[in-house]
Design a protein around this motif. Structure first.
Motif, mmCIF file in Angstrom:
data_model
loop_
_atom_site.group_PDB
_atom_site.id
_atom_site.type_symbol
_atom_site.label_atom_id
_atom_site.label_comp_id
_atom_site.label_asym_id
_atom_site.label_seq_id
_atom_site.Cartn_x
_atom_site.Cartn_y
_atom_site.Cartn_z
ATOM 1 N N ALA A 81 3.688 6.798 7.732
ATOM 2 C CA ALA A 81 3.819 5.708 6.764
ATOM 3 C C ALA A 81 3.900 4.360 7.468
ATOM 4 C CB ALA A 81 5.062 5.923 5.895
ATOM 5 N N THR A 132 1.215 1.214 7.183
ATOM 6 C CA THR A 132 1.663 -0.148 6.857
ATOM 7 C C THR A 132 1.125 -1.149 7.874
ATOM 8 O OG1 THR A 132 3.692 0.647 5.798
ATOM 9 C CG2 THR A 132 3.680 -1.636 6.550
ATOM 10 N N GLN A 177 0.631 3.600 0.502
ATOM 11 C CA GLN A 177 1.082 2.231 0.764
ATOM 12 C C GLN A 177 0.521 1.268 -0.280
ATOM 13 O OE1 GLN A 177 3.213 0.987 3.075
ATOM 14 N NE2 GLN A 177 3.654 3.099 3.654
ATOM 15 N N LYS A 184 1.822 -2.206 -2.999
ATOM 16 C CA LYS A 184 1.409 -3.515 -2.498
ATOM 17 C C LYS A 184 0.675 -4.293 -3.591
ATOM 18 C CE LYS A 184 2.438 -2.643 1.937
ATOM 19 N NZ LYS A 184 3.445 -3.404 2.718
#
Length: 406
Positions: free
Chosen positions: A221, A225, A268, A272
């Motif tokens: 993860a 990112t 992700q 966002k």
């Protein structure tokens, strides 16, 4: 000849040639003069202390680059032989790109720190980020008394204006695509002037497939990112944003790593806020159609965000110019690092890496074609700026060395 001045405030009717004559009559300041250092550090601090700057994460990165501690390191970099004295070059004309609003600040502030007087043309289509920057610059420039050393303006594309400014400047800095660079290069400079050009470049990410497969979920993860920050900021329009993802390992490792990595990336994206306008979707569609007409692709994907196109392991020279950014990724698989390196060209600028360190990569650099790659960095740092850019030292470019042997 009409210019719209952002900094300092001037009448559009004022003579450009008079302004240039006045600027040329001034003297350069000593590189890293305390007044210059204080101004740049105060400008950076004004961004970092303003909560509104959180809407522009790339400006936070810029402000951290120009914090007083890093300015001190830059000053130490600018040193030479005991017989050398460094001075600014004089008038520096910066032509900023239209696709990355803030990039002109890196070169112009470095140039200012080197003692130069700076003339900066920005795009007429400047957005809210530029207005935010101009407000910060105006306040700190006036306080520092440096308003007549840092001019920011815009004008329609006009060779006569560009030629006039070029006839006075001692260094011309051109950020833009190949067409822009070729057009500006055709306009003469004064005989003693120099030129720095930053044309179209293509950047990539290289990942060890086995290392990706071995990551714990939390580490995966974090990697996704970091990759998001490298690619989605500026909509992949920055020259150092990866547009190609190269997977190193066996076919089985590559397939497993791709599935795992892109699933984590999708997770992700769910948290966002990013731009994916109708125009960006259309750009990806057109690029995918163009790639589909070549033998290098394996499949044309659905136009999800991101859009991924898996390519055969052949040189990208026939496909690079189709790439539009905006969430489009070419992917390739290679058995080892040298096999990938051999496909690169002098257009490649930044390689963002996961799963390798410098000692592991150093023996493979001999496989690179002439002029290929200017930067190798970790994934998550592709957009980090350095005074060494496109293979050149900007501190040295913005100064001249007076050799004294008495």
């Amino acid at each position: 000849m009409k210019l719209q001045f952002f900094l300092p405030a001037r009448s559009e009717a004022e003579s450009l040639e008079v302004l240039l004559q006045e600027a040329a009559a001034r003297t350069v300041m000593t590189p890293f003069d305390p007044v210059l250092v204080r101004f740049v550090a105060d400008f950076a601090k004004s961004i970092l202390l303003d909560p509104a700057a959180r809407a522009y994460p790339e400006l936070i990165v810029l402000a951290n680059f120009f914090k007083s501690g890093n300015i001190g390191k830059l000053q130490q970099e600018l040193s030479g032989a005991p017989t050398a004295v460094f001075q600014g070059r004089g008038l520096v004309f910066h032509m900023a790109p239209s696709n990355v609003d803030s990039v002109f600040l890196y070169s112009s502030l470095l140039s200012l720190l080197c003692g130069n007087i700076n003339l900066i043309r920005i795009s007429r289509g400047a957005g809210p980020q530029i207005r935010f920057i101009i407000d910060k610059l105006a306040r700190t420039l006036e306080t520092a008394g440096l308003s007549e050393r840092f001019f920011v303006f815009t004008y329609e594309h006009d060779d006569a204006i560009t030629s006039l400014i070029s006839s006075y400047c001692h260094l011309r800095v051109v950020w833009g695509g190949d067409a822009t660079v070729n057009k500006i290069r055709a306009l003469p400079l004064r005989p003693t002037a120099s030129e720095l050009c930053f044309p179209d470049r293509f950047s990539a990410a290289m990942l060890d497939a086995a290392a990706v497969c071995a990551l714990a979920p939390e580490a995966l993860a974090q990697l996704s990112t970091q990759f998001y920050n490298d690619t989605i900021w500026f909509s992949q329009q920055a020259c150092s944003s990866p547009r190609l993802v190269a997977w190193i390992g066996s076919a089985e490792q590559g397939a497993a790593a791709r599935e795992r990595f892109w699933a984590a990336f999708a997770a992700q994206l769910a948290h966002k806020e990013y731009e994916n306008s109708a125009g960006m979707v259309m750009d990806r569609f057109v690029a995918a159609c163009m790639v589909a007409t070549t033998p290098q692709h394996r499949a044309t994907p659905a136009l999800d965000f991101p859009t991924r196109i898996l390519l055969e392991n052949t040189p990208l020279s026939a496909l690079k110019h189709y790439h539009c950014g905006n969430g489009l990724f070419y992917e390739q698989e290679f058995a080892d690092v040298p096999a990938f390196f051999r496909t690169l060209s002098d257009r490649e600028q930044t390689l963002s890496v996961f799963g390798y360190d410098g000692a592991q990569l150093a023996p493979h650099l001999a496989a690179l074609p002439m002029r290929a790659l200017d930067r190798i960095t970790r994934i998550g740092h592709a957009l980090d700026f350095s005074h060494v850019w496109d293979g050149g030292n900007l501190l040295q470019s913005f100064t001249r060395q007076i050799d004294i042997r008495l």
